[in-house]
Motif scaffolding. Sequence first.
Motif, mmCIF file in Angstrom:
data_model
loop_
_atom_site.group_PDB
_atom_site.id
_atom_site.type_symbol
_atom_site.label_atom_id
_atom_site.label_comp_id
_atom_site.label_asym_id
_atom_site.label_seq_id
_atom_site.Cartn_x
_atom_site.Cartn_y
_atom_site.Cartn_z
ATOM 1 N N SER A 191 5.676 -15.294 -9.006
ATOM 2 C CA SER A 191 5.366 -13.889 -8.725
ATOM 3 C C SER A 191 3.880 -13.586 -8.875
ATOM 4 C CB SER A 191 6.166 -12.970 -9.663
ATOM 5 O OG SER A 191 5.761 -13.142 -11.012
ATOM 6 N N ALA A 192 3.097 -14.581 -9.270
ATOM 7 C CA ALA A 192 1.665 -14.362 -9.475
ATOM 8 C C ALA A 192 0.978 -14.050 -8.144
ATOM 9 C CB ALA A 192 1.037 -15.598 -10.115
ATOM 10 N N PRO A 193 0.068 -13.066 -8.120
ATOM 11 C CA PRO A 193 -0.688 -12.769 -6.894
ATOM 12 C C PRO A 193 -1.426 -14.014 -6.400
ATOM 13 C CG PRO A 193 -0.999 -11.042 -8.518
ATOM 14 C CD PRO A 193 -0.289 -12.157 -9.225
ATOM 15 N N GLY A 194 -1.335 -14.241 -5.096
ATOM 16 C CA GLY A 194 -1.992 -15.407 -4.513
ATOM 17 C C GLY A 194 -1.086 -16.605 -4.339
ATOM 18 N N PHE A 195 0.078 -16.597 -5.012
ATOM 19 C CA PHE A 195 1.071 -17.661 -4.807
ATOM 20 C C PHE A 195 1.792 -17.353 -3.502
ATOM 21 C CE2 PHE A 195 5.215 -19.573 -4.936
ATOM 22 C CZ PHE A 195 5.059 -20.765 -5.612
ATOM 23 N N ARG A 196 1.736 -18.276 -2.569
ATOM 24 C CA ARG A 196 2.287 -18.017 -1.241
ATOM 25 C C ARG A 196 3.119 -19.210 -0.766
ATOM 26 N NH1 ARG A 196 -0.264 -18.769 3.736
ATOM 27 N NH2 ARG A 196 -2.223 -19.216 2.649
ATOM 28 N N ARG A 197 4.264 -18.912 -0.216
ATOM 29 C CA ARG A 197 5.122 -19.960 0.346
ATOM 30 C C ARG A 197 4.838 -20.106 1.832
ATOM 31 N NH1 ARG A 197 9.153 -20.059 -3.807
ATOM 32 N NH2 ARG A 197 9.334 -17.990 -4.742
ATOM 33 N N GLY A 198 4.755 -21.345 2.271
ATOM 34 C CA GLY A 198 4.675 -21.596 3.702
ATOM 35 C C GLY A 198 6.077 -21.727 4.268
ATOM 36 N N ARG A 199 6.190 -22.436 5.341
ATOM 37 C CA ARG A 199 7.487 -22.589 5.998
ATOM 38 C C ARG A 199 8.386 -23.544 5.225
ATOM 39 N NH1 ARG A 199 6.907 -27.270 9.881
ATOM 40 N NH2 ARG A 199 4.995 -28.294 9.174
ATOM 41 N N VAL A 200 9.685 -23.327 5.347
ATOM 42 C CA VAL A 200 10.646 -24.329 4.895
ATOM 43 C C VAL A 200 10.662 -25.406 5.968
ATOM 44 C CG1 VAL A 200 13.074 -24.790 4.414
ATOM 45 C CG2 VAL A 200 12.011 -22.699 3.569
ATOM 46 N N LEU A 201 10.430 -26.635 5.575
ATOM 47 C CA LEU A 201 10.165 -27.712 6.529
ATOM 48 C C LEU A 201 11.432 -28.181 7.232
ATOM 49 C CD1 LEU A 201 7.660 -29.589 4.216
ATOM 50 C CD2 LEU A 201 7.105 -28.133 6.167
ATOM 51 N N ASP A 202 11.270 -28.518 8.499
ATOM 52 C CA ASP A 202 12.385 -28.981 9.335
ATOM 53 C C ASP A 202 12.450 -30.506 9.234
ATOM 54 O OD1 ASP A 202 14.446 -29.139 11.136
ATOM 55 O OD2 ASP A 202 13.201 -28.771 12.903
ATOM 56 N N LYS A 203 13.342 -31.005 8.405
ATOM 57 C CA LYS A 203 13.404 -32.429 8.093
ATOM 58 C C LYS A 203 14.474 -33.150 8.924
ATOM 59 C CE LYS A 203 14.459 -31.617 3.801
ATOM 60 N NZ LYS A 203 14.627 -30.158 3.938
ATOM 61 N N ILE A 204 14.398 -34.465 8.947
ATOM 62 C CA ILE A 204 15.412 -35.277 9.601
ATOM 63 C C ILE A 204 16.765 -35.080 8.936
ATOM 64 C CG2 ILE A 204 16.203 -37.658 9.975
ATOM 65 C CD1 ILE A 204 13.304 -38.456 10.367
ATOM 66 N N GLY A 205 16.755 -35.077 7.612
ATOM 67 C CA GLY A 205 17.991 -34.938 6.849
ATOM 68 C C GLY A 205 17.801 -33.982 5.688
ATOM 69 N N GLN A 206 18.751 -33.996 4.765
ATOM 70 C CA GLN A 206 18.724 -33.118 3.599
ATOM 71 C C GLN A 206 18.486 -31.662 4.026
ATOM 72 O OE1 GLN A 206 16.426 -34.595 0.287
ATOM 73 N NE2 GLN A 206 16.966 -36.714 0.666
ATOM 74 N N HIS A 207 19.272 -31.237 4.989
ATOM 75 C CA HIS A 207 19.064 -29.923 5.600
ATOM 76 C C HIS A 207 19.412 -28.756 4.690
ATOM 77 C CE1 HIS A 207 19.451 -31.971 9.786
ATOM 78 N NE2 HIS A 207 18.226 -32.024 9.320
ATOM 79 N N THR A 208 20.145 -28.988 3.625
ATOM 80 C CA THR A 208 20.457 -27.875 2.718
ATOM 81 C C THR A 208 19.373 -27.686 1.662
ATOM 82 O OG1 THR A 208 21.782 -29.303 1.256
ATOM 83 C CG2 THR A 208 22.953 -28.184 3.032
#
Length: 380
Positions: A191-208
């Motif tokens: 929750s700290a200001p400046g902490f930012r998430r990018g995209r959830v990566l589209d992988k070959i497997g481990q889709h969950t």
Amino acid sequence: MTYTSSWVRDDVALLAETARRFFAAEAAPRRAEWEERRGVDRAFWRKAGELGLLCAGVPEEYGGGGGTVAHDLAVLREQAAALEYGFGNPVHSGIVAHYLAEYGTEEQKRRWLPPMASGEVVAAIAMTEPGTGSDLQSIATRAVRDGGEYVITGAKTFITNGGSCDMALVAASTDPARRARGLSLFLVDASAPGFRRGRVLDKIGQHTADTAELFFDEVRVPAGALLGGAEGQGFVQLMRQLPQERLIIGVIAVAAAEQALAHTVRYVKERRAFGEPLFAMQNTRFELAECATLAHAGRVFADSCVERHLRGELDAATASMAKWWLTEVQCQVIDRCLQLFGGYGYMREYPIARMYADARAQKIYGGANEVMKELIARSL
């Protein structure tokens, strides 16, 4: 063939049985939903916490199960046997919780471990960067002291639980001139200001799994967020904990190989070709005999490593052997088993196809297998 791992004593076995039932009842029915959303829902984390499946190896005074690493491994092994790779508990309980328990200050332990054990807080570890991969000494993320705070700037990628974590254990350099000796670890509140998430990566497997990119845009954290309270200890902490991470990967690999074998034996005994079960063909039986031997040898080796680790005797070279060889066994066994399914083995509705895709990353994360071989060679 009956074989029981010697480290799975009564209390460990009871926890494993709880985990087995939990994953069968709660994970399997939700897998399609989680794959579509690319992540496990928080209610699942909390339910796992209620059953004592999170932070099982953390002392009770910090909300954990009061067990040992064996208890964590028993849960993680059942998770792998249930084919649930998306639930980031190996990182949460098997890795981050042990960094905290081993190196955290009293304040850090009391702040983070109880909510991690309950599932209210999900933890990630942020080491890998776009330009570094397995080269931890070249980490570019910086943490600069500014009065009573540190200012963290950088980017991380391939972060398990990155899309949902409430706290990330972040590797950053506090003294770039010292390279590895200037590395420190920080407990960063998401929750700290400046902490930012990018995209959830589209992988070959481990889709969950919500594997994601993380960005730190001059994130200010209190000085008390420095793990253990001392700068420059990060690389030593990592080197001491990485054998456990690699052991976890190896134990998961064996469980996956054993499941692939079990699924395939059932299939070839039911599937008929040329008027008889596939199992009646000598090639099928010989392939399965070799896979069974590999899986069993892997289990015995993994168990030996677990026992050594519980005694505090698992060295880095042996952990590296376990990581590279057991993941190679996993991928080899699953590949050979998939072949026996024929065209159906390539269909994702069959578990063997998902196992095949999910397995491949095992040879990469936790230190690429090529790096493992280099570490082993240095010990010779």
